[in-house]
Design a protein around this motif. Structure first.
Motif, PDB file in Angstrom:
ATOM      1  N   GLY A 244      -2.207  15.886  -5.584  1.00  0.00           N
ATOM      2  CA  GLY A 244      -1.693  14.548  -5.305  1.00  0.00           C
ATOM      3  C   GLY A 244      -2.497  13.819  -4.253  1.00  0.00           C
ATOM      4  O   GLY A 244      -2.702  12.604  -4.348  1.00  0.00           O
ATOM      5  N   ALA A 245      -2.981  14.552  -3.252  1.00  0.00           N
ATOM      6  CA  ALA A 245      -3.736  13.926  -2.170  1.00  0.00           C
ATOM      7  C   ALA A 245      -5.046  13.338  -2.653  1.00  0.00           C
ATOM      8  O   ALA A 245      -5.449  12.244  -2.230  1.00  0.00           O
ATOM      9  N   PHE A 246      -5.732  14.051  -3.524  1.00  0.00           N
ATOM     10  CA  PHE A 246      -7.005  13.533  -4.029  1.00  0.00           C
ATOM     11  C   PHE A 246      -6.782  12.245  -4.815  1.00  0.00           C
ATOM     12  O   PHE A 246      -7.513  11.263  -4.655  1.00  0.00           O
ATOM     13  N   ILE A 247      -5.742  12.228  -5.638  1.00  0.00           N
ATOM     14  CA  ILE A 247      -5.446  11.052  -6.445  1.00  0.00           C
ATOM     15  C   ILE A 247      -5.009   9.881  -5.561  1.00  0.00           C
ATOM     16  O   ILE A 247      -5.379   8.723  -5.805  1.00  0.00           O
ATOM     17  N   GLY A 248      -4.244  10.170  -4.516  1.00  0.00           N
ATOM     18  CA  GLY A 248      -3.674   9.107  -3.694  1.00  0.00           C
ATOM     19  C   GLY A 248      -4.496   8.688  -2.498  1.00  0.00           C
ATOM     20  O   GLY A 248      -4.073   7.794  -1.745  1.00  0.00           O
ATOM     21  N   ASN A 249      -5.684   9.265  -2.280  1.00  0.00           N
ATOM     22  CA  ASN A 249      -6.443   8.967  -1.072  1.00  0.00           C
ATOM     23  C   ASN A 249      -6.830   7.490  -0.925  1.00  0.00           C
ATOM     24  O   ASN A 249      -6.762   6.947   0.180  1.00  0.00           O
ATOM     25  N   PRO A 250      -7.259   6.782  -1.978  1.00  0.00           N
ATOM     26  CA  PRO A 250      -7.568   5.351  -1.807  1.00  0.00           C
ATOM     27  C   PRO A 250      -6.381   4.560  -1.247  1.00  0.00           C
ATOM     28  O   PRO A 250      -6.554   3.727  -0.346  1.00  0.00           O
ATOM     29  N   ALA A 251      -5.191   4.817  -1.754  1.00  0.00           N
ATOM     30  CA  ALA A 251      -4.007   4.125  -1.229  1.00  0.00           C
ATOM     31  C   ALA A 251      -3.742   4.540   0.203  1.00  0.00           C
ATOM     32  O   ALA A 251      -3.285   3.735   1.028  1.00  0.00           O
ATOM     33  N   GLU A 252      -4.037   5.796   0.539  1.00  0.00           N
ATOM     34  CA  GLU A 252      -3.841   6.290   1.904  1.00  0.00           C
ATOM     35  C   GLU A 252      -4.752   5.553   2.881  1.00  0.00           C
ATOM     36  O   GLU A 252      -4.322   5.133   3.964  1.00  0.00           O
TER      37      GLU A 252
ATOM     38  N   THR B  67       2.812  10.567  -4.636  1.00  0.00           N
ATOM     39  CA  THR B  67       4.091  11.251  -4.823  1.00  0.00           C
ATOM     40  C   THR B  67       4.355  11.555  -6.287  1.00  0.00           C
ATOM     41  O   THR B  67       4.926  12.598  -6.622  1.00  0.00           O
ATOM     42  N   THR B  68       3.945  10.637  -7.167  1.00  0.00           N
ATOM     43  CA  THR B  68       4.062  10.933  -8.595  1.00  0.00           C
ATOM     44  C   THR B  68       3.330  12.222  -8.932  1.00  0.00           C
ATOM     45  O   THR B  68       3.861  13.096  -9.633  1.00  0.00           O
ATOM     46  N   ALA B  69       2.112  12.364  -8.407  1.00  0.00           N
ATOM     47  CA  ALA B  69       1.300  13.544  -8.710  1.00  0.00           C
ATOM     48  C   ALA B  69       1.868  14.801  -8.068  1.00  0.00           C
ATOM     49  O   ALA B  69       1.972  15.844  -8.723  1.00  0.00           O
ATOM     50  N   ARG B  70       2.273  14.713  -6.795  1.00  0.00           N
ATOM     51  CA  ARG B  70       2.684  15.940  -6.101  1.00  0.00           C
ATOM     52  C   ARG B  70       4.033  16.458  -6.582  1.00  0.00           C
ATOM     53  O   ARG B  70       4.185  17.656  -6.859  1.00  0.00           O
TER      54      ARG B  70
ATOM     55  N   VAL C  80     -17.540   2.291  -2.766  1.00  0.00           N
ATOM     56  CA  VAL C  80     -16.379   2.920  -3.379  1.00  0.00           C
ATOM     57  C   VAL C  80     -16.040   4.264  -2.744  1.00  0.00           C
ATOM     58  O   VAL C  80     -14.866   4.661  -2.684  1.00  0.00           O
ATOM     59  N   LEU C  81     -17.044   4.966  -2.226  1.00  0.00           N
ATOM     60  CA  LEU C  81     -16.770   6.282  -1.635  1.00  0.00           C
ATOM     61  C   LEU C  81     -15.929   6.178  -0.368  1.00  0.00           C
ATOM     62  O   LEU C  81     -15.302   7.169   0.042  1.00  0.00           O
ATOM     63  N   THR C  82     -15.890   4.984   0.252  1.00  0.00           N
ATOM     64  CA  THR C  82     -15.052   4.804   1.432  1.00  0.00           C
ATOM     65  C   THR C  82     -13.586   5.009   1.097  1.00  0.00           C
ATOM     66  O   THR C  82     -12.781   5.388   1.953  1.00  0.00           O
ATOM     67  N   LEU C  83     -13.220   4.767  -0.150  1.00  0.00           N
ATOM     68  CA  LEU C  83     -11.831   4.970  -0.576  1.00  0.00           C
ATOM     69  C   LEU C  83     -11.434   6.440  -0.498  1.00  0.00           C
ATOM     70  O   LEU C  83     -10.241   6.758  -0.496  1.00  0.00           O
TER      71      LEU C  83
ATOM     72  N   ALA D 226       0.832  -1.201   0.000  1.00  0.00           N
ATOM     73  CA  ALA D 226       0.000   0.000   0.000  1.00  0.00           C
ATOM     74  C   ALA D 226       0.869   1.254   0.000  1.00  0.00           C
ATOM     75  O   ALA D 226       0.544   2.249  -0.659  1.00  0.00           O
ATOM     76  N   ALA D 227       1.978   1.209   0.749  1.00  0.00           N
ATOM     77  CA  ALA D 227       2.875   2.365   0.790  1.00  0.00           C
ATOM     78  C   ALA D 227       3.486   2.631  -0.585  1.00  0.00           C
ATOM     79  O   ALA D 227       3.603   3.781  -1.022  1.00  0.00           O
ATOM     80  N   LEU D 228       3.872   1.568  -1.282  1.00  0.00           N
ATOM     81  CA  LEU D 228       4.440   1.728  -2.618  1.00  0.00           C
ATOM     82  C   LEU D 228       3.393   2.251  -3.602  1.00  0.00           C
ATOM     83  O   LEU D 228       3.677   3.122  -4.435  1.00  0.00           O
ATOM     84  N   PHE D 229       2.177   1.718  -3.472  1.00  0.00           N
ATOM     85  CA  PHE D 229       1.103   2.176  -4.356  1.00  0.00           C
ATOM     86  C   PHE D 229       0.775   3.642  -4.075  1.00  0.00           C
ATOM     87  O   PHE D 229       0.492   4.417  -4.998  1.00  0.00           O
ATOM     88  N   ARG D 230       0.839   4.028  -2.802  1.00  0.00           N
ATOM     89  CA  ARG D 230       0.599   5.423  -2.443  1.00  0.00           C
ATOM     90  C   ARG D 230       1.647   6.327  -3.077  1.00  0.00           C
ATOM     91  O   ARG D 230       1.331   7.397  -3.604  1.00  0.00           O
ATOM     92  N   GLN D 231       2.909   5.897  -3.024  1.00  0.00           N
ATOM     93  CA  GLN D 231       3.963   6.695  -3.644  1.00  0.00           C
ATOM     94  C   GLN D 231       3.772   6.785  -5.157  1.00  0.00           C
ATOM     95  O   GLN D 231       4.015   7.822  -5.771  1.00  0.00           O
TER      96      GLN D 231
END
Length: 294
Positions: free
Chosen positions: A117-125, A80-83, A161-164, A71-76
């Protein structure tokens, strides 16, 4: 971000994501300990970095520190790619159009990049918080996600899905604070230290440590609120969580876990920016560009 022609946008995004993924492999243990401390609630006052780490080792063994790594790698790969990609693209665009940005402009650019970046990465977060928190729960209450994609699939099927995007407002708030502090402080410190230190690894290290310290202090309160919101069984707002912490645990709780936070953010900032600088230099060498001067 220099006197040369800007790096293509897609390359900035690739470099940003690769830098973050390499860095998280180094600091994942500290990130897990930080998350566990933030979820202790009132008991956090009695816990120390060492005691929480010993508990992880005793109950889960050495590999327990890497729970949730997928999950940490997917979050990055997403956040992180986006930000970092967005910040470098915005920085280059601003410099070409208006000249070198001042500190205030860097702060705004960092906040914009962090929010996106946060909006894109929130599911992984959400998945990462749950996976790293699982080991502290009684066995009958654990979610036992197998990996990031199992977590994302089960959350979608079982909770919708909104829980993500639960806690997305808190995630965006934190990301804007973190990136505003981290990216603007790093670039500013780099510019100020360059004349005395010269361009090189030591400059990148010193600039990153300054950025990591400022970012840890600024981001910890919103990070704690975000973690509590995303780990909650039912949806709750960051405002409710914020005032509940102050009311029941005291305002200093908002800075609980500072050492593990800095232990994660400091090295993560250093390693991320060092990797980023080296990948940028490698790209320019492969494209036969002269060394970068900023």
């Amino acid at each position: 971000m220099g006197d040369q022609k800007p790096i293509p946008g897609y390359v900035n995004f690739l470099i940003g994501g690769a830098s973050g993924m390499l860095a998280i492999c180094v600091v994942q243990p500290a990130d897990l300990v930080k998350t566990r401390m933030q979820l202790l609630g009132p008991k956090a006052k009695e816990a120390t970095l060492a005691s929480v780490a010993r508990g992880v080792m005793a109950k889960e063994g050495p590999l327990g520190f890497y729970t949730g790594l997928s999950a940490a790698l997917f979050r990055q790969a997403t956040y992180t790619t986006a930000r970092l990609g967005s910040f470098n693209v915005l920085f280059d665009y601003y410099k070409v159009s208006y000249g070198t940005p001042n500190f205030g402009t860097k702060l705004v650019l960092g906040m914009m990049a962090g929010g996106a970046g946060a909006f894109i990465g929130n599911p992984a977060e959400v998945a990462l918080i749950r996976m790293t928190a699982d080991g502290r729960l009684p066995p009958d209450q654990r979610r036992n996600y197998k990996h990031i994609f199992n977590a994302l699939g089960r959350i979608t099927r079982e909770e919708g899905v909104l829980t993500l995007w639960r806690g997305v407002a808190a995630t965006i708030t934190r990301a804007m604070v973190v990136n505003g502090a981290q990216l603007s402080t790093y670039t500013q410190a780099r510019e100020m230290l360059l004349p005395s230190l010269g361009d090189g690894m030591f400059l990148h290290f010193c600039s990153s440590m300054v950025a990591g310290a400022v970012t840890s202090w600024a981001s910890l309160p919103v990070d704690i609120v975000k973690t509590r919101v995303q780990n909650a069984a039912k949806g709750t707002s960051q405002i409710q969580v914020f005032f509940k912490i102050i009311r029941t645990e005291g305002p200093l709780t908002l800075w609980s876990g500072f050492l593990p936070t800095f232990a994660k953010i400091g090295p993560h900032t250093v390693v991320t920016f060092i990797f980023m600088e080296q990948l940028v230099a490698l790209y320019r060498r492969l494209n036969l560009e002269p060394p970068k001067q900023r």
